[in-house]
Design an enzyme around this catalytic site. Structure first.
Site, PDB file in Angstrom:
ATOM      1  N   LYS A  29     -15.649  42.676   7.772  1.00 50.43           N
ATOM      2  CA  LYS A  29     -16.340  41.644   8.556  1.00 50.43           C
ATOM      3  C   LYS A  29     -16.734  40.473   7.644  1.00 50.43           C
ATOM      4  O   LYS A  29     -16.687  40.600   6.417  1.00 50.43           O
ATOM      5  CB  LYS A  29     -17.571  42.255   9.234  1.00 50.43           C
ATOM      6  CG  LYS A  29     -18.604  42.824   8.279  1.00 50.43           C
ATOM      7  CD  LYS A  29     -19.583  43.757   8.999  1.00 50.43           C
ATOM      8  CE  LYS A  29     -20.673  44.206   8.055  1.00 50.43           C
ATOM      9  NZ  LYS A  29     -21.500  45.277   8.647  1.00 50.43           N
ATOM     10  N   TYR A  68     -33.637  17.867 -10.359  1.00 51.55           N
ATOM     11  CA  TYR A  68     -34.548  17.591  -9.251  1.00 51.55           C
ATOM     12  C   TYR A  68     -35.901  18.266  -9.485  1.00 51.55           C
ATOM     13  O   TYR A  68     -35.964  19.403  -9.951  1.00 51.55           O
ATOM     14  CB  TYR A  68     -33.972  18.130  -7.938  1.00 51.55           C
ATOM     15  CG  TYR A  68     -32.860  17.276  -7.379  1.00 51.55           C
ATOM     16  CD1 TYR A  68     -33.073  15.934  -7.068  1.00 51.55           C
ATOM     17  CD2 TYR A  68     -31.602  17.815  -7.163  1.00 51.55           C
ATOM     18  CE1 TYR A  68     -32.047  15.151  -6.549  1.00 51.55           C
ATOM     19  CE2 TYR A  68     -30.569  17.047  -6.636  1.00 51.55           C
ATOM     20  CZ  TYR A  68     -30.809  15.711  -6.333  1.00 51.55           C
ATOM     21  OH  TYR A  68     -29.795  14.947  -5.821  1.00 51.55           O
TER      22      TYR A  68
HETATM   23  C1  LIG Z   1     -21.404  46.379   7.724  1.00 51.98           C
HETATM   24  C2  LIG Z   1     -21.298  47.751   8.227  1.00 51.98           C
HETATM   25  C3  LIG Z   1     -20.854  48.780   7.388  1.00 51.98           C
HETATM   26  C4  LIG Z   1     -20.583  48.576   5.930  1.00 51.98           C
HETATM   27  O1  LIG Z   1     -21.796  48.490   5.194  1.00 51.98           O
HETATM   28  P1  LIG Z   1     -21.761  48.426   3.598  1.00 51.98           P
HETATM   29  O2  LIG Z   1     -23.157  48.540   3.164  1.00 51.98           O
HETATM   30  O3  LIG Z   1     -21.158  47.113   3.253  1.00 51.98           O
HETATM   31  O4  LIG Z   1     -20.902  49.550   3.175  1.00 51.98           O
HETATM   32  C5  LIG Z   1     -20.678  50.031   7.942  1.00 51.98           C
HETATM   33  N1  LIG Z   1     -20.938  50.268   9.242  1.00 51.98           N
HETATM   34  C6  LIG Z   1     -21.380  49.304  10.072  1.00 51.98           C
HETATM   35  C7  LIG Z   1     -21.663  49.626  11.490  1.00 51.98           C
HETATM   36  C8  LIG Z   1     -21.576  48.021   9.587  1.00 51.98           C
HETATM   37  O5  LIG Z   1     -22.023  47.070  10.415  1.00 51.98           O
END
Ligand SMILES: *Cc1c(COP(=O)(O)O)cnc(C)c1O
Length: 358
Positions: free
Chosen positions: A35, A255
């Site tokens: 994702k 800054y």
């Molecule tokens: C993002 C996500 C993962 C992966 O999590 P990590 O900490 O990156 O391993 C697994 N399961 C679900 C449902 C997620 O949304």
């Protein structure tokens, strides 16, 4: 000259990390979570490198569309589920599986017209209180799903851990117990473990693990880096010095003039800033590597530039490479001093950064 800011994606590291996940959970299948554009590493690039995974997890149907357009035929699971009835024909067209976490989705599936059955991952809220059916509602939701012609055989039961990165904390144990009770006797594969649970909770590996961060070599376990778990960082963020200036004692840098030179000194200016995704919150003292040697950010990180203390590096010159994170400088260290986690940093790289593969 093109801006020298680049993110180099180490596809070998992605493959190595997938092999590490498999080695830790030898009896589980692996859903590679890609994702958010593969945690900022580039969706198609990551998925091709990880084509040995048993499935991909995405958060948006548009990502599933991209994976199919790239020719990837593995199962894809929509982790946050569909949210409107119009998504169902798309799921069918793309052959995408979906998480079902809410009564509103059951109602939409009950109204779905004829077509290919859709594989569903029934999500149980075991204590995170984000998505999922309450434990006492799981049996009814399962029975309703199992009865639907729109739903494929082989419902997968899943949950999500809230604190699996804290290996001493009882919450993960409690969530496992709630899950086991809520799903006892129901047929189907089980999936509980995110990366931290893959690394620290072997009892929770079950039939499908769902690592994300671990595949990119990033640890969210406080005080650790991916290397502590034999993972390799999959991204190097780098740029070059575009100026080296002599600045007098007592002068202030950048800054808001937050940093005062304690002596006459060389200050390097690197072509990277928060407009590239480097965190503005990184304080003076944040480590960087200039021509492979340790140096520190001084003053505020600005949109396009940052300033670097070159006192230890008298040879440093315009054109020298500057590494912001990568195998020699863990992103977790930058995240820690910036008040976030490595995932947020890699996810935040912006489009003007040039992506290359190595
Ligand atoms: C993002 C996500 C993962 C992966 O999590 P990590 O900490 O990156 O391993 C697994 N399961 C679900 C449902 C997620 O949304």
């Amino acid at each position: 000259m093109a801006r020298p800011t680049s993110a180099t994606i180490h596809t070998d590291a992605l493959r190595h990390n997938l092999a590490q996940a498999r080695a830790r959970a030898p009896h589980s299948r692996v859903m590679a979570v890609v994702k958010a554009d593969g945690y900022g590493h580039g969706l198609e690039r990551v998925a091709r490198a990880l084509e040995g995974a048993d499935a991909f997890g995405v958060a948006a149907l548009s990502d599933a569309d991209r994976l199919r357009a790239a020719g990837l035929s593995q199962p894809i699971v929509l982790l946050s589920g569909f949210d409107e009835a119009d998504d169902l024909p798309q799921l069918r067209r793309l052959g995408v599986e979906t998480v079902v976490h809410h009564h509103s989705q059951l109602a939409m599936l009950e109204q779905a017209g004829e077509g290919e059955p859709i594989r569903c991952w029934l999500k149980v809220d075991t204590g995170m209180h984000r998505l999922g059916f309450a434990p006492e509602d799981v049996r009814e939701a399962y029975a309703r799903l199992a009865a639907l012609p729109a739903v494929a055989d082989g419902i997968v039961l899943m949950n999500h851990f809230a604190a699996s990165d804290e290996f001493e904390r009882p919450q993960t144990r409690d969530q496992q117990r709630v899950f086991a009770q809520a799903t006892a006797g129901l047929g189907g594969a089980r999936s509980l473990a995110n990366s931290a649970a893959v690394l620290g909770w072997p009892d929770a590996h079950a039939d499908w693990i769902r690592p994300g961060g671990a595949l990119y070599g990033i640890s969210v376990v406080e005080g650790t880096t991916g290397a502590d778990f034999d993972l390799r960082p999959a991204m190097t963020l780098s740029t070059r010095l575009i100026a080296v200036n002599r600045v007098r004692k007592g002068e202030r840098i950048g800054y808001a003039a937050t940093w005062e030179c304690p002596e006459d000194m060389n200050v390097g200016v690197a072509a990277i800033g928060y407009g590239d995704g480097y965190p503005r919150a990184a304080p003076s003292g944040t480590p960087v590597l200039v021509a492979g040697q340790a140096a520190q950010v001084i003053g505020r990180v600005s949109m396009d530039l940052m300033t670097i203390d070159l006192r230890g590096l008298p040879e440093a010159k315009v054109g020298d490479p500057v590494v912001l994170w990568g195998p020699e400088l863990p992103v977790e260290r930058i995240a820690e001093v910036s008040g976030t986690i490595g995932y947020e940093l890699t996810c935040s790289i912006t489009r003007r950064v040039r992506f290359v593969e190595s």
